[in-house]
Design an enzyme around this catalytic site. Structure first.
Site, PDB file in Angstrom:
ATOM      1  N   VAL A  31      12.931  16.523   3.101  1.00 28.41           N
ATOM      2  CA  VAL A  31      12.284  15.391   3.750  1.00 28.41           C
ATOM      3  C   VAL A  31      13.326  14.434   4.295  1.00 28.41           C
ATOM      4  O   VAL A  31      14.313  14.132   3.625  1.00 28.41           O
ATOM      5  CB  VAL A  31      11.324  14.676   2.770  1.00 28.41           C
ATOM      6  CG1 VAL A  31      12.069  14.151   1.545  1.00 28.41           C
ATOM      7  CG2 VAL A  31      10.566  13.560   3.458  1.00 28.41           C
ATOM      8  N   GLY A  35       9.728  10.550   6.423  1.00 29.65           N
ATOM      9  CA  GLY A  35       8.893  10.940   5.305  1.00 29.65           C
ATOM     10  C   GLY A  35       8.129  12.219   5.603  1.00 29.65           C
ATOM     11  O   GLY A  35       8.534  13.040   6.432  1.00 29.65           O
ATOM     12  N   GLY A  88       6.348  23.226   7.720  1.00 28.41           N
ATOM     13  CA  GLY A  88       7.496  22.378   7.982  1.00 28.41           C
ATOM     14  C   GLY A  88       8.637  22.553   7.008  1.00 28.41           C
ATOM     15  O   GLY A  88       8.591  23.388   6.100  1.00 28.41           O
ATOM     16  N   PRO A  89       9.672  21.744   7.188  1.00 28.37           N
ATOM     17  CA  PRO A  89      10.888  21.867   6.371  1.00 28.37           C
ATOM     18  C   PRO A  89      10.644  21.464   4.922  1.00 28.37           C
ATOM     19  O   PRO A  89       9.785  20.631   4.632  1.00 28.37           O
ATOM     20  CB  PRO A  89      11.858  20.899   7.056  1.00 28.37           C
ATOM     21  CG  PRO A  89      10.976  19.892   7.722  1.00 28.37           C
ATOM     22  CD  PRO A  89       9.764  20.643   8.171  1.00 28.37           C
ATOM     23  N   HIS A 140       0.865  -1.185   0.000  1.00 29.49           N
ATOM     24  CA  HIS A 140       0.000   0.000   0.000  1.00 29.49           C
ATOM     25  C   HIS A 140       0.899   1.231   0.000  1.00 29.49           C
ATOM     26  O   HIS A 140       1.855   1.312   0.771  1.00 29.49           O
ATOM     27  CB  HIS A 140      -0.895   0.007   1.248  1.00 29.49           C
ATOM     28  CG  HIS A 140      -2.009   1.009   1.203  1.00 29.49           C
ATOM     29  ND1 HIS A 140      -1.791   2.374   1.223  1.00 29.49           N
ATOM     30  CD2 HIS A 140      -3.355   0.840   1.131  1.00 29.49           C
ATOM     31  CE1 HIS A 140      -2.953   3.000   1.168  1.00 29.49           C
ATOM     32  NE2 HIS A 140      -3.917   2.095   1.114  1.00 29.49           N
TER      33      HIS A 140
END
Length: 337
Positions: free
Chosen positions: A212, A217, A208-209, A112
């Site tokens: 990654v 993740g 956020g940054p 998945h």
């Protein structure tokens, strides 16, 4: 009809239903305010860990309305609900923080797709709650995930969708932009793929940054009305896996709205135990009920010479979750008094 057995959840937890076939709550309950948040994490084989995540949410003040664990997908979903947004927010934060401390995307392999260890957080209004309120909750959750914190909590790139964004970007559109389906040809996702990492560099996060971390993740966070996850397992006694997968992908495409199928239906064909699942997101069951999807898949299965081995829902109906949450709130107040 076959329904997969749900994992044994932590108390307090809503009782399982036969695919959401019970009656909804009384009208008085439907007018009450509550919210549900579905937290999907990239772990489906360590049931003890999933139980600890649920327990963390309950300890923070929410009620665990559902817990679904899928070993083949290596994925689990915990549904938290409450009639108090502050307690629910704290519960979601507790679950996410524990998941981030325990999981590592670099060693994760699954059939998945996912973009991170805390892959997806979806806020859904219940009763008299509104999508706007769900969107505000999603923004607060997104900000929490985007910031570093105590206990080496990492800062994640956070991508928003639905009522959490002014443009209402859909989850499916966002996932395509992030390379979410890039492993579909192989039916296998291992770590953070090069395609996903490249897509994340090209698409700036909402919070956020911009870089990654392959250990964690990214996270996708949004707010939408209740989405019904309905999966159908297709099988063949004589066909090899490659041929089966090709036919199932065709069935999935023709069942989706994008492929000319019913309105408000999104699908994926994913390898699973004993066959291939057509995993469906039903965005509006009032417009397209599960029975219509089932009838279409049955017709396509017959045309492809396959067998429908079973179907199931991964969660309860929103009416059930609302009724359970309000009853649990009343019982909690009674025990305190």
């Amino acid at each position: 009809r076959e329904m997969r057995q749900m994992a044994e959840p932590r108390s307090p937890v809503a009782p399982a239903s036969e695919g959401g076939s019970v009656m909804g709550p009384p009208a008085a309950a439907a007018g009450r305010w509550a919210m549900a948040v579905h937290v999907y994490v990239s772990e489906g084989r360590d049931r003890a860990l999933i139980s600890r995540l649920s327990a963390a949410g309950a300890a923070a003040g929410a009620f665990v309305a559902n817990e679904f664990v899928d070993a083949a997908y290596h994925r689990a979903g915990v549904t938290l609900a409450a009639s108090d947004a502050g307690r629910l927010e704290a519960a979601v934060a507790a679950v996410c923080q524990q998941a981030l401390a325990a999981l590592d995307l670099r060693t994760h392999e699954a059939s998945h797709p996912r973009v991170g260890v805390v892959d997806h957080v979806s806020c859904s209004p219940l009763g008299s709650a509104t999508s706007e309120e769900a969107g505000k909750l999603a923004l607060r959750v997104g900000r929490f995930l985007s910031l570093s914190g105590p206990g080496d909590k990492p800062a994640l790139p956070v991508y928003l969708y639905g009522a959490a964004r002014e443009d209402g970007r859909s989850l499916a559109e966002l996932r395509r932009s992030l390379g979410y389906f890039s492993g579909a040809s192989k039916g296998l996702w291992t770590g953070l793929s090069d395609e996903m990492a490249s897509a994340m560099r090209d698409l700036a996060p909402d919070y956020g940054p911009s870089d990654v971390d392959s250990q964690y993740g990214a996270a996708v966070v949004g707010a939408v009305p209740w989405v019904t996850n309905y999966n159908l397992l297709l099988a063949s006694a004589s066909m090899d896996q490659a041929d089966l997968m090709t036919r199932c992908r065709r069935i999935a495409r023709l069942t989706s709205t994008r492929g000319g199928g019913p309105v408000a239906v999104e699908t994926m064909a994913l390898p699973h135990e004993h066959g291939v699942e057509v995993a469906c997101n039903l965005l509006d069951t009032a417009t397209t009920p599960p029975s219509e999807v089932l009838a279409r898949v049955r017709a396509l299965v017959d045309a492809e010479g396959l067998r429908l081995a079973g179907d199931y829902f991964t969660n309860k109906r929103p009416e059930e979750v609302l009724a359970f949450t309000l009853a649990a709130e009343e019982a909690s107040r009674g025990s305190i008094g």
